[in-house]
Design an enzyme around this catalytic site. Structure first.
Site: not given
Ligand code: B3K
Ligand code: ZN
Length: 878
Positions: A132, A272, A274-275, A309, A312, A331
């Site tokens: 992502e 932090g 990633m899902e 996560e 998500h 988000e």
């Molecule tokens: N969806 C990821 C975000 C990744 C960022 C990439 N630039 C983390 C989160 O919001 O759960």
């Molecule tokens: Zn997120």
């Protein structure tokens, strides 16, 4: 070339990067219902063979596949070598005769050379992915957009000793040994997903395992994979995961949908966590914890991010985004869900206060600066720049307002409808709002402006009282933001109560929904003028201007039955006083009476037996320098530091007996004296207050604070106490500081996450030579820009140290500009994160503003900037 007065465009022969616009959205010309990926893993040359089943949705259109830094090694269509293709910039464009084909493309990538940490990269001997938003195109050519949903089959092979564990999304379906010490594994994800949710991890990992039985009785195997040796520090993450799975069933009716859920922790990670479907990849920082190495804030952050996560899986994966302008769809909603979860797990009022503090510190400045954007942006050059506090945290506040207006039962009907209606789809923010409208039965026509308009609305409150009638006039102003000079009125739900001064009670809360630019609300039955408590619970993300006398604020700080409002009254009391002091508007008498009012409110809070220590701790935190700066125009950060520290020292002296007593009382809890470590609220509250008491004592009586801090450091059986004591020592010029820092470094040598703390404590310290310390730390053998956590620890810590970063010499600005230029070729998206604080130059007094602007212009003059940094710098310069 160093002429600071030249406009940046003169130095920038590169054409501006084309913007992507929300309204240009078109459905994809081709879909890819299936993809088979075959990885021959090797750190420096991984061969990727991708076989895409493609189906046409638009007549005549060629198949356009995105790529980034990769080249076609071989290409075939339906098993035959195919030569009808071309490169258009980074895109691979393939001419295809029919409506369905099978396209096979081979690429070779070098994970070790991938310092951007996007795509497939190496971290500490592991190979892992981050896709992502647009990282998948760095692995293979693909329509790398979230509205192309595919079924993934993944085969990996590699050296068995180097990569004993091979993981991808979904379920493991087969594995075996290959030639010459290799092995392979095949994974199959039954759920359709966009490319940004693809993940692969290979390396030497150990798993902590557990299981969860879902509400329909299915057993899910859970595993948290970490590097050997770290498995003893995964208990809290595992507990958090299990609690999240149970909570999402209860709170939102969402059940997990695979037979296994894997998490992997890696040390080098831009975000932090990633899902990725069934295979979350985490920054070690949000997994690893034990009492010795993680503080209470770390424990909370782990619980919150693990939950985020996991949540998500429904808000993001089962229902994904149509395009990246809809990022807040997943988000904002998922942040709200993780906030609600954490509120249920611990103290809801404390959690609310913390969330608002984060919003004000990170999002309000963004909303009032040159990078302001709506929660659903209209245009971007680089999507990585839009993973912002606005999209995340304000996005959560916007959905929370829907909840406030509908009430929880109807809100749940809305979210149920949303998940039912859009399961398996790539949806839009509009789809979400419509589902809440239909499911909860509420008209959100005007409310949609929250998705369109940037800027923090300001609400001016005036109250009049005559006879038994109170009139409350609320006026809203939505400030102009880049590209949006004129704003329409928003829908602003404000929970409000009118307190009777004599009884300190109110006769019920009102939800005032302001929809006009100005509206007067009338209340009867008030024989005397009440004290108005407004935006209780922070029901709307606005800046409230409700001028109350100090005495009224002291009253609310003592009596408001809404804990957030009580905290807020205290904050307002302090903010009003400090703003007046900073802007030289206080006579000596006014300063004395202002301090006396604050002292009285503090004394009541410190002694109030009805408060638990966790909440008491919130009340006595002074408003941050950044939040104070938001109230000023222009800002002189030196004055902000001096007045804030001055008040702290006054409170330290005025309440010195109380601080001593507090430190003595709390030192006996969860230090060496108690012998056991616990995360229960009493122990946590004690730890929080223990260091706060030290902070006030340090401002008033450094000698005593040093003695107490050194003792707290030595007695500590947990990181919260140890780090708190070290933080206090770190701000003082004393030999105990050096001794404690040296001990800390020695004690935790080799533990990267704790060494990060060692760097950030020094960078963020109140020490008068913090800037020199940062310069020296940048040359420390343990410092590296290759690891995002380490880079952030030092330099984000430094930028949060407003007085040091804004040193009038401009040295802080120069350091950050140099950092951005050095980091940009290594990791552009990380480099871009350091730009916004420089971009706020218009807020500062002219001397600093010119220096900050000069540094931005120096960056802009470099022709080889990443798209990430280029966008942030050019928008900041305006
Ligand atoms: N969806 C990821 C975000 C990744 C960022 C990439 N630039 C983390 C989160 O919001 O759960
Ligand atoms: Zn997120």
């Amino acid at each position: 070339m160093n002429d600071m007065s030249s406009p940046p465009a003169v130095h920038s022969p590169e054409p501006a990067h084309a913007a992507t616009n929300r309204l240009d959205y078109r459905v994809p010309d081709w879909q890819v219902p299936e993809i088979a990926l075959d990885f021959a893993l090797s750190p420096e040359a991984t061969r990727v063979r991708a076989t895409l089943s493609v189906t046409r949705t638009a007549p005549n259109a060629p198949l356009r596949l995105n790529g980034d830094g990769i080249a076609v090694a071989t290409l075939s269509v339906d098993g035959q070598v195919h030569n009808h293709w071309d490169m258009d910039g980074n895109d691979l464009v393939i001419m295809l005769p029919g409506d369905r084909h099978e396209v096979t493309i081979e690429t070779v990538i070098n994970p070790v050379a991938n310092t951007q940490l996007s795509g497939l990269y190496a971290s500490n001997g592991l190979l892992c992915t981050q896709c992502e938003a647009e990282g998948f195109r760095r692995i293979t050519f693909f329509p790398d957009r979230p509205d192309v949903l595919s079924r993934y089959q993944v085969r990996m092979s590699g050296d068995k000793a180097q990569f004993p564990v091979l993981l991808s999304n979904g379920n493991p379906v087969a594995s075996g040994d290959g030639p010459a010490g290799t092995h392979w594994a095949q994974w199959d994800d039954p759920w359709l997903k966009p490319s940004y949710l693809f993940a692969l991890v290979a390396g030497d990992l150990v798993a902590q395992r557990d299981s969860f039985v879902t509400m329909s009785g299915r057993k899910v195997d859970l595993a948290i994979y970490v590097r050997p040796g770290d498995e003893t520090r995964t208990d809290h993450a595992m507990r958090s995961l299990i609690a999240s799975m149970a909570w999402d069933e209860k709170a939102y009716g969402r059940e997990y949908d695979l037979d296994l859920f894997n998490i992997v922790a890696v040390s080098d990670f831009n975000a932090g966590a990633m899902e990725n479907k069934g295979l979350n990849v985490f920054n070690t920082r949000y997994i690893l914890a034990d009492p010795e190495t993680a503080n209470d804030g770390d424990y909370d952050a782990i619980e919150g991010v693990v939950a985020h996560e996991y949540f998500h899986n429904w808000s993001g994966n089962r229902v994904t985004c149509r395009d990246w302008f809809q990022l807040s769809l997943k988000e904002g909603f998922t942040v709200l869900r993780d906030q609600q979860f954490s509120a249920d797990r611990g103290s809801a009022p404390v959690k609310r206060i913390e969330d608002v503090r984060v919003l004000r510190a990170a999002q309000f400045p963004e909303d009032s600066g040159p990078l302001a954007h709506p929660i659903r942006p209209d245009s971007y050059q680089e999507i990585s720049n839009f993973y912002t506090a606005t999209v995340y945290n304000k996005g959560a506040e916007v959905i929370r307002m829907m909840d406030v207006m509908t009430g929880p039962e109807r809100f749940r009907q809305g979210t149920d409808l949303y998940f039912d209606r859009h399961d398996g789809q790539a949806a839009t923010c509009e789809d979400f709002v419509k589902a809440i409208e239909d499911g909860a039965g509420i008209d959100l026509a005007q409310f949609r402006r929250w998705y369109e308009q940037a800027g923090t609305p300001r609400i001016d409150v005036t109250m009049a009282h005559a006879g038994d009638t109170v009139t409350l006039t609320l006026k809203q102003t939505v400030p102009p933001t880049p590209g949006q000079p004129d704003k329409q009125p928003m829908v602003i739900p404000l929970r409000t109560a009118l307190f009777d001064r004599a009884t300190a009670k109110h006769s019920g809360e009102h939800l005032l929904v302001l929809t006009d630019a100005e509206h007067t609300f009338t209340f009867t039955g008030h024989a005397t003028a009440p004290v108005v408590s407004i935006n209780r619970g922070f029901s709307a993300p606005v800046a409230l201007n409700n001028p109350l006398a100090d005495a009224d604020l002291v009253f609310l700080a003592a009596h408001d039955d809404d804990p957030f409002a009580r905290y807020e009254a205290m904050q307002q009391l302090v903010v009003q006083h400090l703003v007046a002091a900073i802007t030289d508007k206080l006579s000596d008498t006014a300063r004395d009476s202002g301090r006396a009012a604050i002292g009285e409110a503090f004394a009541k809070v410190v002694a109030d037996p009805a408060l638990d220590d966790l909440m008491r701790g919130e009340f006595i935190i002074l408003p941050g320098e950044g939040y104070l700066a938001e109230q000023l125009d222009p800002v002189d950060p030196g004055r902000v530091r001096a007045e804030r520290e001055g008040l702290k020292a006054w409170l330290g002296t005025h309440l010195s007996e109380a601080w001593r007593a507090l430190h003595d009382r709390t030192a006996a809890i969860s230090g060496a004296a108690s012998g056991t470590f616990s995360l229960d609220p009493v122990s946590r509250g004690a730890r929080k207050l223990k260091t706060q008491a030290l902070v006030y004592l340090a401002a008033a009586d450094p000698a005593e604070a040093i003695r107490r801090a050194a003792a707290q450091y030595a007695a500590a059986d947990n990181m919260t106490d140890r780090q708190g004591a070290l933080m206090v020592l770190c701000g003082l010029d004393t030999p105990e500081r050096e001794a404690a820092l040296a001990d800390f470094a020695r004690r935790f040598a080799g533990n990267a996450l704790v060494i990060d703390k060692w760097f950030s404590l020094q960078a963020a310290s109140l020490h008068p030579h913090a800037i020199e310390h940062v310069k020296a730390l940048a040359k420390h053998p343990e410092f590296t820009l290759a690891n995002p956590n380490r880079a952030r620890a030092l330099y984000m810590g430094f930028m949060a140290n407003t007085a040091a970063f804004h040193d009038p010499s401009g040295e802080g600005y120069r350091m950050i500009a140099d950092l951005i230029l050095t980091l940009d070729p290594i990791n552009g998206s990380l480099a871009a994160r350091f730009v916004p604080p420089l971009g706020r130059f218009r807020k500062f007094e002219p001397g600093r503003a010119a220096l900050m602007r000069g540094e931005l212009e120096r960056i802009a003059a470099v022709t080889t900037l990443s798209r990430d940094v280029r966008e942030q710098v050019s928008k900041s310069l305006g």
